[in-house]
Design an enzyme around this catalytic site. Structure first.
Site, PDB file in Angstrom:
ATOM      1  N   THR A 128      55.963  -5.709  39.659  1.00  0.00           N
ATOM      2  CA  THR A 128      57.055  -5.737  40.633  1.00  0.00           C
ATOM      3  C   THR A 128      56.893  -6.901  41.601  1.00  0.00           C
ATOM      4  O   THR A 128      55.755  -7.319  41.879  1.00  0.00           O
ATOM      5  CB  THR A 128      57.078  -4.410  41.432  1.00  0.00           C
ATOM      6  OG1 THR A 128      57.859  -4.578  42.607  1.00  0.00           O
ATOM      7  CG2 THR A 128      55.678  -3.999  41.880  1.00  0.00           C
ATOM      8  N   ASP A 129      58.008  -7.379  42.144  1.00  0.00           N
ATOM      9  CA  ASP A 129      57.923  -8.440  43.168  1.00  0.00           C
ATOM     10  C   ASP A 129      57.278  -7.932  44.454  1.00  0.00           C
ATOM     11  O   ASP A 129      56.890  -8.723  45.312  1.00  0.00           O
ATOM     12  CB  ASP A 129      59.318  -9.032  43.452  1.00  0.00           C
ATOM     13  CG  ASP A 129      60.331  -8.027  43.981  1.00  0.00           C
ATOM     14  OD1 ASP A 129      60.021  -6.819  44.043  1.00  0.00           O
ATOM     15  OD2 ASP A 129      61.449  -8.444  44.334  1.00  0.00           O
ATOM     16  N   GLU A 130      57.161  -6.588  44.579  1.00  0.00           N
ATOM     17  CA  GLU A 130      56.613  -6.043  45.827  1.00  0.00           C
ATOM     18  C   GLU A 130      55.144  -6.400  46.016  1.00  0.00           C
ATOM     19  O   GLU A 130      54.611  -6.301  47.126  1.00  0.00           O
ATOM     20  CB  GLU A 130      56.835  -4.522  45.875  1.00  0.00           C
ATOM     21  CG  GLU A 130      58.313  -4.197  45.796  1.00  0.00           C
ATOM     22  CD  GLU A 130      58.675  -2.751  46.065  1.00  0.00           C
ATOM     23  OE1 GLU A 130      57.959  -2.072  46.811  1.00  0.00           O
ATOM     24  OE2 GLU A 130      59.700  -2.304  45.507  1.00  0.00           O
ATOM     25  N   TYR A 155      52.016   1.802  47.219  1.00  0.00           N
ATOM     26  CA  TYR A 155      52.592   1.547  45.890  1.00  0.00           C
ATOM     27  C   TYR A 155      52.337   0.108  45.459  1.00  0.00           C
ATOM     28  O   TYR A 155      51.786  -0.155  44.383  1.00  0.00           O
ATOM     29  CB  TYR A 155      54.099   1.847  45.896  1.00  0.00           C
ATOM     30  CG  TYR A 155      54.851   1.208  44.744  1.00  0.00           C
ATOM     31  CD1 TYR A 155      54.635   1.620  43.426  1.00  0.00           C
ATOM     32  CD2 TYR A 155      55.767   0.173  44.978  1.00  0.00           C
ATOM     33  CE1 TYR A 155      55.307   1.012  42.369  1.00  0.00           C
ATOM     34  CE2 TYR A 155      56.449  -0.427  43.931  1.00  0.00           C
ATOM     35  CZ  TYR A 155      56.207  -0.005  42.627  1.00  0.00           C
ATOM     36  OH  TYR A 155      56.872  -0.619  41.585  1.00  0.00           O
ATOM     37  N   LYS A 159      50.013  -1.533  42.422  1.00  0.00           N
ATOM     38  CA  LYS A 159      50.552  -2.416  41.364  1.00  0.00           C
ATOM     39  C   LYS A 159      49.813  -3.760  41.378  1.00  0.00           C
ATOM     40  O   LYS A 159      49.477  -4.306  40.316  1.00  0.00           O
ATOM     41  CB  LYS A 159      52.052  -2.635  41.556  1.00  0.00           C
ATOM     42  CG  LYS A 159      52.934  -1.425  41.313  1.00  0.00           C
ATOM     43  CD  LYS A 159      52.895  -0.895  39.887  1.00  0.00           C
ATOM     44  CE  LYS A 159      53.534  -1.820  38.873  1.00  0.00           C
ATOM     45  NZ  LYS A 159      53.617  -1.194  37.526  1.00  0.00           N
TER      46      LYS A 159
HETATM   47  P1  NAD Z   1      60.045   5.800  37.028  1.00  0.00           P
HETATM   48  O1  NAD Z   1      59.333   6.467  38.153  1.00  0.00           O
HETATM   49  O2  NAD Z   1      61.494   6.041  36.825  1.00  0.00           O
HETATM   50  O3  NAD Z   1      59.333   6.169  35.634  1.00  0.00           O
HETATM   51  C1  NAD Z   1      57.949   6.201  35.510  1.00  0.00           C
HETATM   52  C2  NAD Z   1      57.625   6.934  34.214  1.00  0.00           C
HETATM   53  O4  NAD Z   1      56.182   6.898  34.055  1.00  0.00           O
HETATM   54  C3  NAD Z   1      58.031   8.401  34.221  1.00  0.00           C
HETATM   55  O5  NAD Z   1      58.660   8.727  32.995  1.00  0.00           O
HETATM   56  C4  NAD Z   1      56.716   9.160  34.374  1.00  0.00           C
HETATM   57  O6  NAD Z   1      56.728  10.423  33.725  1.00  0.00           O
HETATM   58  C5  NAD Z   1      55.735   8.193  33.693  1.00  0.00           C
HETATM   59  N1  NAD Z   1      54.359   8.354  34.185  1.00  0.00           N
HETATM   60  C6  NAD Z   1      53.939   8.387  35.476  1.00  0.00           C
HETATM   61  N2  NAD Z   1      52.593   8.559  35.518  1.00  0.00           N
HETATM   62  C7  NAD Z   1      52.176   8.620  34.235  1.00  0.00           C
HETATM   63  C8  NAD Z   1      50.902   8.779  33.613  1.00  0.00           C
HETATM   64  N3  NAD Z   1      49.789   8.941  34.367  1.00  0.00           N
HETATM   65  N4  NAD Z   1      50.822   8.781  32.267  1.00  0.00           N
HETATM   66  C9  NAD Z   1      51.951   8.633  31.509  1.00  0.00           C
HETATM   67  N5  NAD Z   1      53.179   8.504  32.025  1.00  0.00           N
HETATM   68  C10 NAD Z   1      53.294   8.493  33.386  1.00  0.00           C
HETATM   69  O7  NAD Z   1      59.732   4.242  37.214  1.00  0.00           O
HETATM   70  P2  NAD Z   1      60.641   2.971  36.903  1.00  0.00           P
HETATM   71  O8  NAD Z   1      61.502   2.704  38.070  1.00  0.00           O
HETATM   72  O9  NAD Z   1      61.232   3.144  35.563  1.00  0.00           O
HETATM   73  O10 NAD Z   1      59.532   1.822  36.875  1.00  0.00           O
HETATM   74  C11 NAD Z   1      58.846   1.531  35.662  1.00  0.00           C
HETATM   75  C12 NAD Z   1      57.877   0.393  35.923  1.00  0.00           C
HETATM   76  O11 NAD Z   1      58.585  -0.757  36.387  1.00  0.00           O
HETATM   77  C13 NAD Z   1      56.829   0.706  36.968  1.00  0.00           C
HETATM   78  O12 NAD Z   1      55.597   0.187  36.549  1.00  0.00           O
HETATM   79  C14 NAD Z   1      57.330  -0.027  38.207  1.00  0.00           C
HETATM   80  O13 NAD Z   1      56.242  -0.417  39.033  1.00  0.00           O
HETATM   81  C15 NAD Z   1      58.018  -1.211  37.599  1.00  0.00           C
HETATM   82  N6  NAD Z   1      59.125  -1.791  38.371  1.00  0.00           N
HETATM   83  C16 NAD Z   1      60.117  -0.999  38.855  1.00  0.00           C
HETATM   84  C17 NAD Z   1      61.189  -1.570  39.552  1.00  0.00           C
HETATM   85  C18 NAD Z   1      62.330  -0.727  40.061  1.00  0.00           C
HETATM   86  O14 NAD Z   1      63.218  -1.241  40.753  1.00  0.00           O
HETATM   87  N7  NAD Z   1      62.422   0.556  39.735  1.00  0.00           N
HETATM   88  C19 NAD Z   1      61.225  -2.945  39.764  1.00  0.00           C
HETATM   89  C20 NAD Z   1      60.177  -3.733  39.264  1.00  0.00           C
HETATM   90  C21 NAD Z   1      59.151  -3.137  38.553  1.00  0.00           C
HETATM   91  P1  TYD Z   2      64.042   1.923  47.220  1.00  0.00           P
HETATM   92  O1  TYD Z   2      65.210   2.204  46.328  1.00  0.00           O
HETATM   93  O2  TYD Z   2      63.123   3.050  47.561  1.00  0.00           O
HETATM   94  O3  TYD Z   2      63.260   0.690  46.577  1.00  0.00           O
HETATM   95  P2  TYD Z   2      62.052  -0.210  47.202  1.00  0.00           P
HETATM   96  O4  TYD Z   2      61.486   0.475  48.387  1.00  0.00           O
HETATM   97  O5  TYD Z   2      61.081  -0.243  46.066  1.00  0.00           O
HETATM   98  O6  TYD Z   2      62.673  -1.528  47.507  1.00  0.00           O
HETATM   99  O7  TYD Z   2      64.592   1.335  48.590  1.00  0.00           O
HETATM  100  C1  TYD Z   2      65.426   0.192  48.591  1.00  0.00           C
HETATM  101  C2  TYD Z   2      65.730  -0.143  50.047  1.00  0.00           C
HETATM  102  O8  TYD Z   2      66.524   0.915  50.612  1.00  0.00           O
HETATM  103  C3  TYD Z   2      64.486  -0.228  50.934  1.00  0.00           C
HETATM  104  O9  TYD Z   2      64.651  -1.275  51.873  1.00  0.00           O
HETATM  105  C4  TYD Z   2      64.431   1.108  51.630  1.00  0.00           C
HETATM  106  C5  TYD Z   2      65.897   1.502  51.743  1.00  0.00           C
HETATM  107  N1  TYD Z   2      66.169   2.957  51.694  1.00  0.00           N
HETATM  108  C6  TYD Z   2      66.953   3.545  52.690  1.00  0.00           C
HETATM  109  O10 TYD Z   2      67.431   2.875  53.633  1.00  0.00           O
HETATM  110  N2  TYD Z   2      67.191   4.879  52.614  1.00  0.00           N
HETATM  111  C7  TYD Z   2      66.682   5.659  51.614  1.00  0.00           C
HETATM  112  O11 TYD Z   2      66.927   6.900  51.614  1.00  0.00           O
HETATM  113  C8  TYD Z   2      65.892   5.040  50.599  1.00  0.00           C
HETATM  114  C9  TYD Z   2      65.321   5.865  49.471  1.00  0.00           C
HETATM  115  C10 TYD Z   2      65.675   3.681  50.676  1.00  0.00           C
END
Ligand code: NAD
Ligand code: TYD
Length: 339
Positions: A128-130, A155, A159
């Site tokens: 992630t970019d975070e 988090y 990562k």
């Molecule tokens: P999500 O929370 O929707 O899904 C995570 C999945 O991983 C779930 O199905 C969960 O059951 C599984 N999981 C968790 N712990 C586990 C374990 N110990 N063993 C096996 N499975 C396990 O997450 P997401 O939003 O789909 O993100 C997926 C990946 O992409 C993550 O690594 C996250 O850091 C990365 N990512 C997410 C975003 C975003 O905006 N959501 C952006 C950039 C990168």
């Molecule tokens: P989120 O979807 O949790 O993603 P991330 O924290 O990984 O960027 O949050 C996106 C943005 O929205 C973040 O700046 C936090 C804000 N946010 C709210 O203002 N209210 C909410 O209830 C949530 C979940 C997020």
């Protein structure tokens, strides 16, 4: 096309789930293995359309369970690993950092050991970019692959730790790896604890939408399908050992995002409720995707086309998110937002 065994972790979650469907449909000659622990964020109902296909396989297991993971790799001899499985929600990491260290750091290390043991062809670590921390509001600054890692939340720290382990297995053991660092995703099957699906589901139910702080924090939004295409490209064409940033220059303040959703659904802006700020709330994320574009990637969605498609998807798939928000999610929401 040569037959390949692709091992995907976290394929019952949001991005992993979209990626599994993308791969099963795009590569009928690849065997896609989806391993997932099915935590609160994982569900298999999304895979009804592919679960009977010959090239789709599901395994329920914990990536941090070495006794389960290493023998599985010895048996199946996977060619590729694409690693999504993680605890992924910043707010939950503020409440309980320990589970993030176990899943994201230890889990990744177990997978790296297993991958090294059977000499896989490529390990793509989805990050992630975070991990870069935050940018200020100067719109000319972006995260590049050279930006130093300065994670601010438990988090993002977990990562970043996993990214460093992946890098170390490449430098020390020569494991063929790529790390992708993507901006915020949105799209179908996004779990309704994250900003966009939380807003859509609450607005549709005429409930208040909690906006942290002044709502001016900026995120750079990418449609999940554009992210899946980027990972596919990096898996096949990425230079081993390299990091690739993924983003489409779609910066929006949180307030702009929430207002857009409310307007699209013809509801009242009075649904916005400003609440206390998130601890350590990163101000701004913004990606410079030049390196990935040079590899041949282009996003297909703008934020405007993507958010419209996503809102329509949530309208068409109410049963999916209603079943989630009616369960244990309710007590999560009450605790998180003190309502
Ligand atoms: P999500 O929370 O929707 O899904 C995570 C999945 O991983 C779930 O199905 C969960 O059951 C599984 N999981 C968790 N712990 C586990 C374990 N110990 N063993 C096996 N499975 C396990 O997450 P997401 O939003 O789909 O993100 C997926 C990946 O992409 C993550 O690594 C996250 O850091 C990365 N990512 C997410 C975003 C975003 O905006 N959501 C952006 C950039 C990168
Ligand atoms: P989120 O979807 O949790 O993603 P991330 O924290 O990984 O960027 O949050 C996106 C943005 O929205 C973040 O700046 C936090 C804000 N946010 C709210 O203002 N209210 C909410 O209830 C949530 C979940 C997020």
């Amino acid at each position: 096309m040569t037959r390949k065994k692709v091992f995907v972790t976290g394929g019952a979650g949001f991005i992993g789930g979209n990626f599994v469907q993308y791969m099963v449909n795009k590569y009928p000659r690849y065997d896609i293995y989806n391993l997932d622990l099915l935590t609160y964020a994982g569900d298999l109902t999304k895979h009804r359309d592919i679960e009977t296909k010959d090239n789709y396989h599901f395994i329920k297991a914990d990536i941090a369970d070495r006794e389960a993971i290493v023998p599985l790799f010895e048996k199946e001899k996977f060619d590729y690993v694409v690693h999504f499985a993680a605890e992924s929600h910043v707010d939950r990491s503020i409440t309980d950092p320990g589970i993030f260290v176990r899943a994201n750091v230890l889990g990744t290390q177990v997978l790296l050991d297993a991958a090294k043991h059977v000499c896989i062809d490529k390990f793509v670590h989805v990050s992630t970019d975070e991990v870069y921390g935050e940018l200020d509001f100067d719109p000319t600054t972006f995260f590049t692959e050279e930006t130093s890692l300065q994670p601010n939340s438990p988090y993002s720290a977990s990562k970043a730790s996993s990214d460093l382990l992946v890098r170390a297995y490449h430098e020390t053991y020569g494991l063929p790896i790529n790390i992708t660092r993507c901006s915020n995703n949105y799209g179908p099957y996004h779990f309704p604890e994250k900003l966009i699906p939380l807003t859509i589901s609450r607005v549709l139910n005429n409930q208040k939408v909690p906006v942290y702080g002044d709502g001016k924090n900026i995120r750079d939004w990418l449609h999940v399908i554009d992210h899946c295409a980027a990972i596919d490209l990096v898996l096949h064409e990425g230079v081993s050992g390299e990091v690739y940033n993924v983003g489409g220059h779609n910066e929006r303040t949180n307030l702009e995002v929430v207002r857009t959703i409310i307007n699209t659904l013809n509801k009242s802006q009075d649904l916005i409720k400003f609440v206390g700020d998130r601890l350590g709330h990163d101000k701004r994320y913004a990606i410079d995707p030049t390196k990935l574009e040079k590899l041949g990637w282009r996003p297909t969605y703008t934020f405007d086309t993507g958010i419209e498609q996503t809102i329509q998807w949530y309208l068409d798939n109410k049963e999916w998110w209603e079943q989630i928000i009616s369960g244990e999610y309710q007590s999560y929401f009450e605790k998180q937002y003190s309502v």
